[in-house]
Design a protein around this motif. Sequence first.
Motif, PDB file in Angstrom:
ATOM      1  N   ALA A  13      43.122  44.833  39.652  1.00 54.14           N
ATOM      2  CA  ALA A  13      43.738  45.890  40.466  1.00 54.14           C
ATOM      3  C   ALA A  13      45.148  46.177  39.968  1.00 54.14           C
ATOM      4  O   ALA A  13      45.696  45.442  39.144  1.00 54.14           O
ATOM      5  CB  ALA A  13      43.794  45.440  41.913  1.00 54.14           C
ATOM      6  N   ASN A  14      45.676  47.226  40.475  1.00 54.25           N
ATOM      7  CA  ASN A  14      47.071  47.553  40.207  1.00 54.25           C
ATOM      8  C   ASN A  14      47.667  47.922  41.561  1.00 54.25           C
ATOM      9  O   ASN A  14      47.235  48.891  42.173  1.00 54.25           O
ATOM     10  CB  ASN A  14      47.125  48.738  39.234  1.00 54.25           C
ATOM     11  N   VAL A  15      48.563  47.103  42.044  1.00 57.79           N
ATOM     12  CA  VAL A  15      49.101  47.377  43.382  1.00 57.79           C
ATOM     13  C   VAL A  15      50.179  48.451  43.268  1.00 57.79           C
ATOM     14  O   VAL A  15      51.187  48.257  42.599  1.00 57.79           O
ATOM     15  CB  VAL A  15      49.689  46.095  44.012  1.00 57.79           C
ATOM     16  N   ILE A  16      49.921  49.576  43.898  1.00 57.83           N
ATOM     17  CA  ILE A  16      50.893  50.670  43.885  1.00 57.83           C
ATOM     18  C   ILE A  16      51.880  50.401  45.021  1.00 57.83           C
ATOM     19  O   ILE A  16      51.485  50.214  46.168  1.00 57.83           O
ATOM     20  CB  ILE A  16      50.217  52.037  44.124  1.00 57.83           C
ATOM     21  N   THR A  17      53.144  50.387  44.669  1.00 55.94           N
ATOM     22  CA  THR A  17      54.154  50.088  45.691  1.00 55.94           C
ATOM     23  C   THR A  17      55.013  51.322  45.959  1.00 55.94           C
ATOM     24  O   THR A  17      55.015  52.266  45.173  1.00 55.94           O
ATOM     25  CB  THR A  17      55.065  48.935  45.233  1.00 55.94           C
ATOM     26  N   TYR A  18      55.729  51.283  47.048  1.00 56.98           N
ATOM     27  CA  TYR A  18      56.638  52.388  47.378  1.00 56.98           C
ATOM     28  C   TYR A  18      57.844  52.344  46.465  1.00 56.98           C
ATOM     29  O   TYR A  18      58.481  51.306  46.332  1.00 56.98           O
ATOM     30  CB  TYR A  18      57.086  52.293  48.841  1.00 56.98           C
ATOM     31  N   ARG A  19      58.136  53.487  45.831  1.00 54.90           N
ATOM     32  CA  ARG A  19      59.328  53.616  45.003  1.00 54.90           C
ATOM     33  C   ARG A  19      60.214  54.668  45.667  1.00 54.90           C
ATOM     34  O   ARG A  19      59.858  55.224  46.703  1.00 54.90           O
ATOM     35  CB  ARG A  19      58.984  54.054  43.574  1.00 54.90           C
ATOM     36  N   GLY A  20      61.345  54.945  45.028  1.00 57.45           N
ATOM     37  CA  GLY A  20      62.315  55.860  45.640  1.00 57.45           C
ATOM     38  C   GLY A  20      61.713  57.155  46.137  1.00 57.45           C
ATOM     39  O   GLY A  20      61.878  57.560  47.289  1.00 57.45           O
ATOM     40  N   ARG A  21      60.958  57.802  45.264  1.00 53.03           N
ATOM     41  CA  ARG A  21      60.413  59.120  45.582  1.00 53.03           C
ATOM     42  C   ARG A  21      59.361  59.040  46.693  1.00 53.03           C
ATOM     43  O   ARG A  21      59.426  59.768  47.678  1.00 53.03           O
ATOM     44  CB  ARG A  21      59.766  59.650  44.311  1.00 53.03           C
ATOM     45  N   SER A  22      58.406  58.140  46.519  1.00 55.53           N
ATOM     46  CA  SER A  22      57.319  58.068  47.504  1.00 55.53           C
ATOM     47  C   SER A  22      57.852  57.580  48.850  1.00 55.53           C
ATOM     48  O   SER A  22      57.434  58.055  49.906  1.00 55.53           O
ATOM     49  CB  SER A  22      56.197  57.159  47.008  1.00 55.53           C
ATOM     50  N   ASN A  79      33.981  48.588  39.591  1.00 53.73           N
ATOM     51  CA  ASN A  79      34.450  47.718  40.673  1.00 53.73           C
ATOM     52  C   ASN A  79      35.809  47.169  40.298  1.00 53.73           C
ATOM     53  O   ASN A  79      36.122  47.020  39.134  1.00 53.73           O
ATOM     54  CB  ASN A  79      33.483  46.553  40.868  1.00 53.73           C
ATOM     55  N   VAL A  80      36.546  46.825  41.317  1.00 54.68           N
ATOM     56  CA  VAL A  80      37.877  46.307  41.066  1.00 54.68           C
ATOM     57  C   VAL A  80      38.082  45.072  41.941  1.00 54.68           C
ATOM     58  O   VAL A  80      37.585  45.018  43.067  1.00 54.68           O
ATOM     59  CB  VAL A  80      38.923  47.437  41.319  1.00 54.68           C
ATOM     60  N   VAL A  81      38.743  44.042  41.411  1.00 53.85           N
ATOM     61  CA  VAL A  81      39.013  42.857  42.239  1.00 53.85           C
ATOM     62  C   VAL A  81      40.247  43.130  43.085  1.00 53.85           C
ATOM     63  O   VAL A  81      40.996  44.065  42.814  1.00 53.85           O
ATOM     64  CB  VAL A  81      39.225  41.586  41.381  1.00 53.85           C
ATOM     65  N   GLN A  82      40.461  42.302  44.091  1.00 52.03           N
ATOM     66  CA  GLN A  82      41.577  42.588  45.000  1.00 52.03           C
ATOM     67  C   GLN A  82      42.917  42.063  44.482  1.00 52.03           C
ATOM     68  O   GLN A  82      43.910  42.162  45.181  1.00 52.03           O
ATOM     69  CB  GLN A  82      41.283  41.990  46.379  1.00 52.03           C
ATOM     70  N   TRP A  83      42.923  41.513  43.272  1.00 52.71           N
ATOM     71  CA  TRP A  83      44.170  40.961  42.731  1.00 52.71           C
ATOM     72  C   TRP A  83      44.585  41.727  41.487  1.00 52.71           C
ATOM     73  O   TRP A  83      43.733  42.181  40.727  1.00 52.71           O
ATOM     74  CB  TRP A  83      43.983  39.481  42.379  1.00 52.71           C
ATOM     75  N   ASP A  84      45.902  41.787  41.270  1.00 53.51           N
ATOM     76  CA  ASP A  84      46.345  42.457  40.054  1.00 53.51           C
ATOM     77  C   ASP A  84      46.340  41.469  38.894  1.00 53.51           C
ATOM     78  O   ASP A  84      45.989  40.308  39.046  1.00 53.51           O
ATOM     79  CB  ASP A  84      47.702  43.144  40.254  1.00 53.51           C
ATOM     80  N   LYS A  85      46.747  41.968  37.718  1.00 50.99           N
ATOM     81  CA  LYS A  85      46.529  41.121  36.538  1.00 50.99           C
ATOM     82  C   LYS A  85      47.431  39.893  36.553  1.00 50.99           C
ATOM     83  O   LYS A  85      47.028  38.838  36.084  1.00 50.99           O
ATOM     84  CB  LYS A  85      46.676  41.931  35.257  1.00 50.99           C
ATOM     85  N   ASP A  86      48.611  40.014  37.144  1.00 48.50           N
ATOM     86  CA  ASP A  86      49.474  38.826  37.236  1.00 48.50           C
ATOM     87  C   ASP A  86      48.864  37.801  38.177  1.00 48.50           C
ATOM     88  O   ASP A  86      48.914  36.594  37.921  1.00 48.50           O
ATOM     89  CB  ASP A  86      50.868  39.223  37.734  1.00 48.50           C
ATOM     90  N   ASP A  87      48.311  38.289  39.290  1.00 47.03           N
ATOM     91  CA  ASP A  87      47.663  37.370  40.233  1.00 47.03           C
ATOM     92  C   ASP A  87      46.520  36.635  39.541  1.00 47.03           C
ATOM     93  O   ASP A  87      46.346  35.428  39.710  1.00 47.03           O
ATOM     94  CB  ASP A  87      47.096  38.135  41.443  1.00 47.03           C
ATOM     95  N   CYS A  88      45.720  37.403  38.766  1.00 45.17           N
ATOM     96  CA  CYS A  88      44.584  36.783  38.075  1.00 45.17           C
ATOM     97  C   CYS A  88      45.091  35.719  37.102  1.00 45.17           C
ATOM     98  O   CYS A  88      44.523  34.629  37.018  1.00 45.17           O
ATOM     99  CB  CYS A  88      43.767  37.831  37.324  1.00 45.17           C
ATOM    100  N   ALA A  89      46.168  36.060  36.385  1.00 45.48           N
ATOM    101  CA  ALA A  89      46.717  35.082  35.439  1.00 45.48           C
ATOM    102  C   ALA A  89      47.224  33.857  36.199  1.00 45.48           C
ATOM    103  O   ALA A  89      46.980  32.716  35.791  1.00 45.48           O
ATOM    104  CB  ALA A  89      47.845  35.720  34.639  1.00 45.48           C
ATOM    105  N   ASP A  90      47.898  34.099  37.319  1.00 45.76           N
ATOM    106  CA  ASP A  90      48.424  32.971  38.109  1.00 45.76           C
ATOM    107  C   ASP A  90      47.302  32.094  38.649  1.00 45.76           C
ATOM    108  O   ASP A  90      47.478  30.895  38.847  1.00 45.76           O
ATOM    109  CB  ASP A  90      49.267  33.503  39.281  1.00 45.76           C
ATOM    110  N   MET A  91      46.170  32.708  38.923  1.00 44.08           N
ATOM    111  CA  MET A  91      45.033  31.944  39.457  1.00 44.08           C
ATOM    112  C   MET A  91      44.140  31.419  38.327  1.00 44.08           C
ATOM    113  O   MET A  91      43.042  30.958  38.569  1.00 44.08           O
ATOM    114  CB  MET A  91      44.187  32.835  40.389  1.00 44.08           C
TER     115      MET A  91
END
Lengths: 488, 1042
Positions: B412-421, B518-530
């Motif tokens: 996954a790629n967690v989209i976060t709030y940035r200045g504009r959004s 399909n997409v897992v619920q974790w992003d690539k850093d999470d997957c690496a950490d796990m």
Amino acid sequence: MFACIYIPNASGDTAAALLECASTFSPRVENTGAGTVVFDVEGLERLFGGYAEIAEQIREQARTRGLPANVALASNADAAICAARGFEGVTVIQRGTEAARFRDLPLGVLNPSPEILETLQRWGIRTLGAFAKLPAEQVSERLGQEGVQLHKLAQGGRERPIVPHVEALRFVEVMELDYELIAIEPLTFILSRMLDQICLRMRSRNLATQEVRLALGSYVRILNLPLPVRNSRLMTKLFILDLEAHPPGIAIRRVEVEAIPAEPRVVQNGLFVPLSPEPEKLEVTLARLKAVVGEENVGSPEILDTHRPDAFSMKRFGVSESNRSETFRNWTNPASQIRNPKSQIERPERRFGASWRSGRVQSEISDFGSEMQDLSNFKFLNPSAGSKEATSASPIIHPTPAISLTLRLFRPPHEATVQLRNQIPTWIAFHGVHGPVDTACGPWHTSGDWWRPNMWDREEWDIEVADTLYRIYYDVHLDRWYAQGVYD
Amino acid sequence: MSAPYVELHAASAFSFLEGAALPEEFAGACATYELPAMALLDRDGVYGAPRFHLAAKKAGIQAHIGAEVTSTTGVRYPLLAETREGYQNLCRLITRMKLRAPKGKGAITEDELAAHARGLVCLTGGEHGPLTRAISNNNGCPTLEGLIDIFGREHVYVELQRHYNRAEEAINQQAIALAEIFRLPVLATNGIRYGSPHQREILDVFTCIRNHRTLETAGCLLSNNSERYLKRPEQMLQLFHDIPQAIANTIELSRRLQFTLKDLGYQFPKYPVDDGETMTSFLRKRTEEGARNRFRPYDEKSRRQIERELALIEKLGLEGYFLIVWDIVQFCLKNNILIQGRGSAANSAVCYALGITAVDPVKMDLLFERFLSEERGEWPDIDLDLPSGDQRERAIQYVYQRYGALGAAMTANVITYRGRSAAREVGKALGFDVATLDRLTSLVGHFEYKDESDTLEAQFRTAGFNMREPRIRKFLELCVNLQDLPRHLGQHSGGMVICQGQLDSVVPLEPATMPGRNVVQWDKDDCADMHIVKVDLLGLGMMAVLEDSLKLIREHYGEAVDLAHLPQNDPASYQAMQKADTVGMFQIESRAQMSCLPRMRPEKFYDIVVQVAIIRPGPIVGNMVHPYLKRRQGREPVKYPHPALESVLARTLGVPLFQEQLLRMAMLTAGFSGGEAEELRRAFGFKRSERRMKEVEVKLREGMNKNGIIGEVQDQIIHSITSFALYGFPESHAASFALIAYSSAYLKCHYLAAFTAAMLNNQPMGFYSPATLVKDAQRHGLKVKPIDITKSDWLCTLEFEECTPILRVGMRYVKGMRESVARLIVDERARAPFTSVDDLARRVPELQKREMILLAEIGALNFFHPAHRIHRRDALWQVERASRRTGPLLETIEQPDGRSPLAQMTSEERLVADFHGTGMTVGPHPMAYYRSVLNALGVLRAVDLANVPNGTYVRVAGGVIARQRPGTAKGFVFLSLEDETGISNAIITPDLFAQNRFTVVGGKFLLIEGRLQNIDNVISVKASRVEILPVSEAAVTSHDFH
């Protein structure tokens, strides 16, 4: 010959002034819109001289009214309009010279639809002259009827009758009095006569009114009615009641009444529709009530969608047709005749008692446990929940029977003096009530509207003082205690 | 720690708009309040679990994992994983509900709950829980009986929450009574949604966003107080003083919950091999086969390296992983899909032997430990570049098909709030009007470089907001607080995780927006950490260009070009690079690269490797670019920080340019092992922490001291390593990219028509717009023909004119044209040529009037009769008639095209129409029409600047094709201006930019005056004056803010 007065960038309120200006020259004036009027000036030469003089006179008239207008005279109405829109100041176009004069004018003067304008621009057509040169038949194939009309206009216009402006119907009665009136009562007769006349005229045109304006000199009252009526007695009564509640405070020398016409109400009562109050009578009753208790205290209270305690607004009270038919549907549907008692319990916050007296509104609606524990050692006293109906349905549990209490709100809430121990109220005094708090239950914390200046934040307690239950609260922002109400 | 309470029901911001704090905040607060453990139960997922797990581990608390799972009845079951089986059941349950519903929806049935209940503990929940609803419906007993049936009496807890709310307390009393009747334990929680009371405001804003309301209209949807924060144990004790067992049970339940993410149960994927084979033997065979073929010569050094790598791979049990990647590569090769490994995998001789990467790491002396080391305790990360688009999708679908829909998924790629959004969403919630919000968001900067005026507050001020007004201050405050909170879950561009057995028992899977994924619920850093192994299947536009070019060359030139065997040291390619004539070439086309190339003057492949790596923030920040270039030009002697480093730094002239070099430096000077050196890189890398950096630095210094490297030399080496670690390129990665760069240069120099067509067919990509690519190709002698309805396809194609290839622009460049209609036109044209506009409209009724007008405006309808070409206005005249459908009687009667009474378009009108309709022109450059005027103004052409001496005051002008304000350039802005002869560069100082912001950012054609800098054939104008040049209304486009 036709004359056109055009005001560039005209705002909506110039139309009346333009019409008035044009009507000094001709009784037949067309309000073309967008700051344009056009009218026939044939025959005015004998009054003003040549066409140039006529045009100058028209412009002068406009100028005296503060209208910075372009004026154009041409052999047909559309050519006059084009010329007024395209040329500044005064323009007179002789018959047969239209096309030549219009050659360099921009397409905007034709006021085409955006689609046609876009197409012409795409074709590289920028002026009326270029447009006029296109073969009419092929324009027709490509731009349809609108294109053909515009093409004719670009070539110098076409003969067409103007569509004269007709003044809207007004129902006004004015009476200048020989003597000054100070009391309201003598007005009854005068008003009655004037409104009789107005209603008579409206009846002859099958019209009614929903808004009547009464001007007593500079003092103006407006009567808004829930339904269109033409009952002069009713309107007189309502005006008199209103004037009694809001006396003019000046001597009356002139009375003017104007009714804004509306389509009359058409009602067909059904055989099974339950009777509801006559709207006219209801209106009179409400007017009487308003005169006694004030306008803001009459209507249907409506709970606002917010957590803010005791937030409501007053809605105009009335019986609408939709309500009546809804009632009718429910009444004729056997299933809906059986009222489900639980449905009232499920959403208590939607109920709001409509009766009121002595400035206190009977309201909500809190299910409050009857089993009160001794809370002297701790802050939280837990009111049990659930109504009798709710618990009786359970086959296994028999929790403590709950009683339904009604909270009678103090409006406005009474400021209170409260003594605390371990942050629990132990003694209170407010508005003639004082004494130790026997039991305290709470706090219940609500806060909200944090983005507004009038945010709220308060802690509520239910307390027992001398065998009576009260609801009190602490306003965090004001740092004050209030008694909000008493439980019945 | 002996805190008497554990919070067992918390939802973080990973409940997406239903929580307002990050998991790390919860873990931090737990540590502060000395809570021994905490449970995270996000809604319908374990999105935040890895971050919570890691943060909790760091804070020394235990992280319990669970989720609030939505049921078809609308209630949410708070479920806690007691055992690994419970966690696996939870993941499967969530996967099941997610995969059958549209994205963001889904619910479970009670039967499914019962089937996956083992190992889970169910709480009865708060306001959304099953018991609250049941009590309200007078249905408490059957509900509890049902829960006991599903989970067992020992696994159901009656949850009590107290938020100082009358209605809630009434429910609590009923719940307590029910718990007594059913002899169930009660459990106190605070049902938390944020870390501290003030975050309630964020939750309220989220509620508005979720329900598409404003704060004014959200009413009772908002919270009624701020009590859902993480409370101190003593607060909870006081709150539940009358029910002490509810507090005590939290400790008891926490002790029961043995599962943590440490015990995830993930297994490396296994590769199926034939009977009699093991994965080890199979891998050895494939490696040996490949090595004999690829290593030329396959010498002892290569053998030793392969043996060393294989031994480590076997020790770590990674054979399956390598074989899986090999299998993907094999699939691509068999299906003619270009594929090439990039990144640190190129350090591996095994990867090279298996055909995964294209660079010989033994010949290039690359460091294997950068890719894989035993000490690091991490799994390797192999990135594969594929042609972007359909070919990449084929490879992805192959992986799904090979390992099953539940065995592989995208990260996954967690989209976060940035200045504009954040500003937009908060503004909407506060009820600001759209125009105001547009004004504000348009001001939020795009530039990489942010000066002092780029703060959110300054942007608010510029937008005309009165910062003294409380409502505006609140707006700003909320925007700041919303930053970095998760907004929604997206899909990573190419990361795929594969699992032995069922991936859905490791992490829940969800459908991606793209069908078939399909997409897992974790992003690539999470997957690496796990420690979940991952393959990146990345889409690279240039790979697609290379592939398309090869196809076009095969079809039109009749030649088969093999990228693996391109002529080395091709003079034409190197000459182009030396002249910085690199528009369209991979990685070496940017303005910064162009300004370096004439100084670098690449002469061999390794120079391209350096060139790719040198224009990076690492070397720039570490001040390594100029020393390297000076040494290369012989203007500075080659010297080494320490004689021991000569072997490492010799090929980069004593200047460290690659990550491998800093690892080797640490190994040589401080005696680090390969794994320790890689650990050092990571300590200074993206996830840098002060503590870790200090530890590593101390270790580094100790090692150097031991080796007698002290004082200034030690400081210098440490400075090189620390400043460089963050942004440096691995040499292997640079080498992989350099291969592609060389291929692109070769194709451009020798097959310009095919290369340009492929570039245009794969837009958007690269640094320049299609208009610039076309103009550049034309300057290099390529004839480019306009879009012609009688000849153009959807894509750009090649035609031959007197044996010379020419490029025909495809209909994909008609803005607003539908591909399906374009393909219909091509099909219909193949049946019989079109004879007129009327004929076209009649035979392709799907063609809308809007599209016909577009085609006519850009001149695509001028060619029905080659002998009597009509002009664009003639076509427009016909289109207007043809688009008015006649009745069936006259429908078949064709109206021939003829001359119209309309005037032909002027050249300016044609230019405007071309740029408006296609974003480019194949005719003269807009500047060419005004050359005589520009000559009179003393404006030099781009091509003339090379002959002007350094320091001369000059005027240049052109259409702006790129604006840059790099983060490393201290506020300087770099402009690229294009005229009919080429590209000129201008540098705008920060002061000049501040004075002319609108002109620089908004001007399409600019005239710039200033001193010419012409050093080593690197030419630019240092601007002292900028003005807008009103040459054309054509909407030329610029690639800005890279």
